[in-house]
Design a protein around this motif. Structure first.
Motif, PDB file in Angstrom:
ATOM      1  N   TYR A 171       0.830  -1.203   0.000  1.00  0.00           N
ATOM      2  CA  TYR A 171       0.000   0.000   0.000  1.00  0.00           C
ATOM      3  C   TYR A 171       0.865   1.255   0.000  1.00  0.00           C
ATOM      4  CZ  TYR A 171      -4.077  -3.014   0.601  1.00  0.00           C
ATOM      5  OH  TYR A 171      -5.055  -3.952   0.413  1.00  0.00           O
ATOM      6  N   CYS A 172       0.864   2.036   1.059  1.00  0.00           N
ATOM      7  CA  CYS A 172       1.463   3.375   0.991  1.00  0.00           C
ATOM      8  C   CYS A 172       2.986   3.328   1.092  1.00  0.00           C
ATOM      9  CB  CYS A 172       0.883   4.259   2.086  1.00  0.00           C
ATOM     10  SG  CYS A 172       1.525   3.914   3.737  1.00  0.00           S
TER      11      CYS A 172
ATOM     12  N   ALA B 157      -1.840  12.420   7.815  1.00  0.00           N
ATOM     13  CA  ALA B 157      -1.093  11.178   8.007  1.00  0.00           C
ATOM     14  C   ALA B 157      -1.836  10.173   8.874  1.00  0.00           C
ATOM     15  CB  ALA B 157       0.275  11.484   8.621  1.00  0.00           C
ATOM     16  N   ALA B 158      -2.698  10.652   9.762  1.00  0.00           N
ATOM     17  CA  ALA B 158      -3.449   9.726  10.611  1.00  0.00           C
ATOM     18  C   ALA B 158      -4.264   8.745   9.778  1.00  0.00           C
ATOM     19  CB  ALA B 158      -4.368  10.500  11.549  1.00  0.00           C
ATOM     20  N   TRP B 159      -4.694   9.168   8.593  1.00  0.00           N
ATOM     21  CA  TRP B 159      -5.458   8.286   7.715  1.00  0.00           C
ATOM     22  C   TRP B 159      -4.651   7.782   6.523  1.00  0.00           C
ATOM     23  CZ3 TRP B 159     -11.296   9.803   6.893  1.00  0.00           C
ATOM     24  CH2 TRP B 159     -11.971   9.679   8.117  1.00  0.00           C
ATOM     25  N   THR B 160      -3.736   8.593   6.006  1.00  0.00           N
ATOM     26  CA  THR B 160      -3.042   8.207   4.778  1.00  0.00           C
ATOM     27  C   THR B 160      -1.761   7.420   5.039  1.00  0.00           C
ATOM     28  OG1 THR B 160      -1.849  10.312   4.689  1.00  0.00           O
ATOM     29  CG2 THR B 160      -3.956  10.191   3.529  1.00  0.00           C
TER      30      THR B 160
ATOM     31  N   THR C 275       5.796   9.730   0.835  1.00  0.00           N
ATOM     32  CA  THR C 275       5.469   9.157  -0.465  1.00  0.00           C
ATOM     33  C   THR C 275       4.108   8.486  -0.437  1.00  0.00           C
ATOM     34  OG1 THR C 275       7.829   8.737  -0.752  1.00  0.00           O
ATOM     35  CG2 THR C 275       6.340   7.667  -2.295  1.00  0.00           C
ATOM     36  N   GLY C 276       3.378   8.614  -1.536  1.00  0.00           N
ATOM     37  CA  GLY C 276       2.040   8.055  -1.592  1.00  0.00           C
ATOM     38  C   GLY C 276       2.014   6.553  -1.777  1.00  0.00           C
ATOM     39  N   GLN C 277       2.804   6.028  -2.717  1.00  0.00           N
ATOM     40  CA  GLN C 277       2.683   4.626  -3.111  1.00  0.00           C
ATOM     41  C   GLN C 277       3.864   3.789  -2.616  1.00  0.00           C
ATOM     42  OE1 GLN C 277       0.688   3.656  -6.944  1.00  0.00           O
ATOM     43  NE2 GLN C 277       1.468   5.652  -7.532  1.00  0.00           N
ATOM     44  N   PRO C 278       3.705   2.452  -2.607  1.00  0.00           N
ATOM     45  CA  PRO C 278       4.730   1.593  -2.017  1.00  0.00           C
ATOM     46  C   PRO C 278       6.071   1.657  -2.738  1.00  0.00           C
ATOM     47  CG  PRO C 278       3.129   0.279  -3.224  1.00  0.00           C
ATOM     48  CD  PRO C 278       2.569   1.657  -3.115  1.00  0.00           C
ATOM     49  N   ASN C 279       6.052   1.919  -4.052  1.00  0.00           N
ATOM     50  CA  ASN C 279       7.325   1.942  -4.768  1.00  0.00           C
ATOM     51  C   ASN C 279       7.451   3.158  -5.680  1.00  0.00           C
ATOM     52  OD1 ASN C 279       9.868   0.797  -5.158  1.00  0.00           O
ATOM     53  ND2 ASN C 279       9.233  -0.189  -7.053  1.00  0.00           N
TER      54      ASN C 279
ATOM     55  N   TRP D  46      -7.803   2.353  -0.579  1.00  0.00           N
ATOM     56  CA  TRP D  46      -6.541   2.609  -1.254  1.00  0.00           C
ATOM     57  C   TRP D  46      -6.800   2.862  -2.731  1.00  0.00           C
ATOM     58  CZ3 TRP D  46      -1.839   4.101  -0.723  1.00  0.00           C
ATOM     59  CH2 TRP D  46      -0.917   3.866  -1.738  1.00  0.00           C
ATOM     60  N   HIS D  47      -6.352   3.984  -3.212  1.00  0.00           N
ATOM     61  CA  HIS D  47      -6.411   4.364  -4.622  1.00  0.00           C
ATOM     62  C   HIS D  47      -7.770   4.038  -5.241  1.00  0.00           C
ATOM     63  CE1 HIS D  47      -2.007   5.409  -5.626  1.00  0.00           C
ATOM     64  NE2 HIS D  47      -2.363   5.867  -4.445  1.00  0.00           N
ATOM     65  N   THR D  48      -7.841   3.191  -6.266  1.00  0.00           N
ATOM     66  CA  THR D  48      -9.121   2.998  -6.947  1.00  0.00           C
ATOM     67  C   THR D  48      -9.795   1.689  -6.546  1.00  0.00           C
ATOM     68  OG1 THR D  48      -8.101   2.019  -8.917  1.00  0.00           O
ATOM     69  CG2 THR D  48      -8.351   4.401  -8.887  1.00  0.00           C
ATOM     70  N   MET D  49      -9.467   1.165  -5.360  1.00  0.00           N
ATOM     71  CA  MET D  49     -10.209   0.083  -4.712  1.00  0.00           C
ATOM     72  C   MET D  49     -10.076  -1.281  -5.390  1.00  0.00           C
ATOM     73  SD  MET D  49     -13.659   2.296  -3.789  1.00  0.00           S
ATOM     74  CE  MET D  49     -14.520   0.936  -3.014  1.00  0.00           C
TER      75      MET D  49
END
Length: 880
Positions: free
Chosen positions: A7-8, A163-166, A320-324, A586-589
């Protein structure tokens, strides 16, 4: 098996163990990013490891074909387009969901051998502005900080980040730091009062898009107060020009521009100036702007000028938003990069030609994401290969993106799931391996490279993304350069390139890993780059010695002229809409939408609106509304909250046509973007809002995910036991609409009247087949009771009547889910509070809520504040 969460960008370590016929997922206590913690999404990963909805074999024009046929077709059609129109007529659009090895192969094929810069990534939508700012200021895309800095900081600033949610695990680390050091001060800069404000000593609800003014004013304050760092000053360029650009931004001017009290602006400035260990964390609220790069540089200016960088507890730290996303930046996944974080200079082009042994290396940047899809719409780009992402949902101006894909001559999609909004446009579908099946590396926000390991066999005929790309490359005639047999070989090449002719001039250098054997790669432990002869064990922080990566070794301040959103609100478009993530999705589910408990907290699109704005527009709580911009419209459920600043709206980004009709917010977002980074302005869209009326709303529960009869609005949610729940809104008689779903062999139990409501339960051979509840407004039903009835049919007249009513005849319903980790409902929590559980710790002991990922703690505190006075009044009455 130890692996990494997909995920993030926190990059949490995960342990996966077989459990019966399934898997058990837990946090890896040895991984330095999370030390055993997981958020609710990570904890639910095992529930995504199901075959439902998977793309299991290659398809051409919707027909199953062999891999040989699919790959031959991809290569032949790409080759034909290149021969007729040139290499710039084809493009790749990649994803932060890809592994670094996948990314490397994609970039090498497009930029190194096809010879075009046209490979971009959905990281353009989240991190491009931060990348641009780091490169302009520091000379490299090199995040200077690490998570350990949370434990050393005296002040932590959260700018444009909930950040508490993202980033819940990073947030819990911040919470822990605050508990261990009560003197730590937390400042939250956000137009709305988000869950992250629960920890804030100071919340600055500034005007949307005015962050540049706030940080320009901070720089002026530092300069006027003599807070410049004497050691850093000789290492800075453009100081005079940058200070001149900030000279007019007095606290009074900033307060006016940001619509903040001047004393609160000055309080923030004093906190930043008076402490040496200051950490600024920022995310999409800063990046996703038509002036995002300048806003990021305004943050960097303050840290560089005051010397708050490269030391424990201090620095500018983009989350950073995404895992990679970071791994993609390392290999050149962005259209304006070459591999190993090199730019398009003649020297770098020559270096890459020699390393790759190719005379076809691209000589100029390609099209960035928004520009790329606009070029597809104009017919200039005639083929696009989309890998592991869903641009038909996530890109701005979504209607135009859909039209571009519809017109495109060749759309190739490599994807895990069979049905996405993007795959609907695919000429060729290629089944990709999912998390748990693929094998490679990822890099998190703090530059930490971790292994993502395969622990289960691939579903159907799914293959690694790198393998598909290499097979196509071989068919295009580039076999010698793409003849890998194992992902470790790709990693070694990537690592070797990072050190090739580097001599310390480029920040990204993992040449110390270039000689790993396959076994050593398999066993690779998390490590932060650089990893080379100087730092064989990696390095936690950068720039402590005040040397930067511009050719002269200095850093650069950047003069910033703050500007507002590209388009302001107006009489016709009076509200400013912000988009973003919610806690459990997460993103588009495509992954999280499969898990019932991740849709318990928030199950459909909503719009958060201040009660004053709602009153002016005639909008009541929980009603459906229509939100419209110049580019599109959507329908969402109104959520009235004083956490929202008047004049602004918040709408989540996740919903798409697989889960909801007219629920995609990016159809409303304009394609305005930062001229330097190309990142879209997803945070500030002028809109209008009005009530959306229907004759009835309903809740439909049934065993199969059927195709609904034509209906004006619907939203689908999976619930426990393989049951689907639809929320519906339509005109006419609900009984007439429902008739098309009923089967003649079913026995029907009904209740209702002509106008107010209609309930129906359908039975067949003693089992519930369908349950339907309709009324003028959305019916309130006990979802747990109904889901249980599908698994354990009611066996008494009273329980059948309760099912028809949609709620139990006695006892208190669980209510809306607050804690997704343990399924704890709002009414359960309220009852516990009334019985004396007056703090989160006591609630956790009684109900477990808040004891896992902690994302629900802000909501628990609100419920305590709401219900504790009632409990106190009751105690007072009893004592009287």
């Amino acid at each position: 098996m130890k692996t990494t969460c997909p995920y993030c960008g926190v990059g949490c370590g995960v342990e996966v163990n077989a459990q019966g016929e399934g898997w058990r997922v837990s946090g890896d206590g040895d991984h330095p990013a999370n030390t055993g913690r997981l958020c609710v999404k990570g904890a639910a990963l095992a529930e995504t490891l199901i075959p439902a909805g998977r793309l299991l074999w290659p398809q051409i024009a919707g027909r199953r074909v062999s891999w040989q046929t699919a790959l031959d077709s991809v290569a032949e059609r790409l080759q034909a387009i290149i021969q007729q129109h040139g290499p710039n007529a084809v493009a790749f659009y990649a994803s932060g969901q890809l592994l670094t090895e996948d990314y490397y192969v994609a970039n090498k094929l497009m930029k190194g051998f096809i010879g075009s810069g046209n490979i971009d990534t959905n990281s353009r939508l989240c991190m491009a502005s931060a990348v641009t700012a780091y490169k302009r200021a520091l000379g490299a895309d090199a995040v200077p900080c690490c998570y350990e800095d949370f434990d050393h900081a005296e002040v932590i600033v959260l700018a444009g980040s909930n950040a508490a949610w993202t980033h819940p695990v990073a947030w819990q680390r911040l919470v822990q730091a605050k508990q261990q050091n009560p003197a730590l001060r937390v400042v939250v800069i956000d137009p709305r009062r988000s869950a992250s404000c629960d920890l804030a000593d100071l919340h600055l609800p500034l005007t949307p898009g005015s962050d540049g003014a706030l940080f320009n004013g901070l720089l002026r304050w530092l300069a006027q107060g003599g807070y410049g760092d004497s050691v850093m000053q000789p290492q800075l360029d453009q100081v005079a020009e940058t200070l001149a650009a900030a000279a007019d931004w007095t606290p009074a001017h900033v307060a006016q521009a940001c619509q903040l009290p001047q004393e609160e602006v000055e309080q923030f400035y004093r906190l930043f100036a008076a402490h040496q260990r200051v950490l600024t964390l920022w995310c999409m609220g800063i990046n996703q702007s038509s002036s995002g790069s300048d806003k990021c540089n305004a943050i960097l200016n303050a840290h560089l000028f005051s010397g708050k960088i490269g030391r424990p507890g201090s620095g500018p730290f983009s989350l950073t938003g995404q895992p990679n996303a970071m791994g993609g930046r390392e290999v050149g996944g962005l259209a304006n990069q070459l591999a190993a974080q090199m730019d398009f200079t003649p020297e770098n082009i020559d270096r890459l030609q020699r390393f790759w042994r190719s005379d076809r290396v691209a000589t100029q940047p390609g099209l960035k994401a928004v520009d790329l899809f606009q070029a597809i719409g104009r017919g200039e780009v005639k083929a696009v290969w989309i890998m592991g992402t869903n641009p038909a949902v996530s890109l701005p101006d979504g209607n135009a993106v859909a039209q571009a894909l519809q017109r495109c001559e060749l759309v190739i999609v490599s994807e895990v799931m069979r049905a996405t909004d993007t795959s609907a446009f695919a000429d060729i579908l290629l089944p990709a391996q999912a998390w748990g099946e693929k094998n490679g590396t990822v890099t998190n926000s703090e530059r930490r490279i971790s292994r993502q390991r395969a622990f289960m066999p691939a579903q159907g005929e799914a293959r690694p993304d790198w393998w598909m790309l290499a097979q196509v490359a071989q068919r295009l005639g580039y076999g010698a350069a793409f003849n890998w047999q194992h992902p470790a070989e790709i990693f070694r090449e990537h690592a070797a390139l990072s050190g090739f002719e580097n001599q310390g001039r480029r920040a990204f250098d993992i040449s110390g890993l270039a000689q790993l054997s396959n076994l050593q790669w398999e066993r690779l432990q998390p490590v932060q780059w650089p990893v080379n002869g100087d730092f064989p064990q990696g390095r936690a922080r950068l720039f402590g010695e005040r040397r930067f990566y511009h050719p002269d070794g200095r850093a650069r301040l950047l003069p910033v002229t703050p500007v507002g959103p590209r388009v302001a609100t107006s009489q016709r478009w009076p509200l400013m809409m912000n988009t973003g993530r919610i806690r459990d999705q997460w993103h588009t589910m495509t992954r999280t939408g499969l898990v019932p408990r991740l849709l318990q907290h928030t199950s459909e699109p909503f719009v958060a609106i201040h009660p004053d704005d709602a009153l002016r527009q005639g909008i009541w709580p929980d009603t459906l509304v229509r939100i419209q911009s110049r580019h599109g419209w959507m329908i969402a459920r109104a959520s009235l909250t004083e956490d929202q600043t008047p004049g602004t709206l918040f709408v989540p980004m996740h919903w798409n046509q697989q889960y909801c009709a007219e629920g995609n917010v990016d159809r409303l977002v304009a394609p305005w973007r930062c001229p330097h980074s190309g990142q879209p302005e997803s945070k500030q869209t002028p809109v209008r809002i009005q009530s959306w009326h229907s004759d009835w709303q309903g809740m439909l529960f049934l065993r199969d995910n059927v195709t609904l009869n034509p209906i004006r609005w619907w939203c689908r949610v999976p619930i426990a036991g393989g049951i689907a729940r639809f929320t519906l809104a339509h005109d006419g008689d609900p009984r007439c609409w429902l008739q098309g779903l009923l089967k003649p062999e079913w026995t029907l139990q009904q209740a209702g009247d002509e106008r107010d409501f209609h309930h129906l339960v359908a039975w067949y051979q003693g089992e519930v087949q369908l349950a339907f509840y309709a009324a003028a407004r959305r019916p309130v039903v006990d979802e747990t009771l109904i889901a249980t009835a599908f698994q354990q049919p009611p066996d008494s007249a009273a329980s059948r009547f309760a099912l028809l009513a949609g709620r139990a005849m006695q006892g208190e319903a669980r209510g809306k889910t607050v804690c997704s980790c343990f399924g704890t409902g709002e009414q359960q929590i309220a009852a516990a509070i009334r019985q004396g559980a007056l703090n989160c710790a006591t609630l956790g002991q009684q109900l477990k809520c808040g004891t896992n990922c902690g994302s629900c703690l802000p909501e628990l505190k609100k419920l305590i504040a709401q219900h504790a006075p009632q409990q106190a009044e009751a105690e007072s009455g009893r004592s009287a």
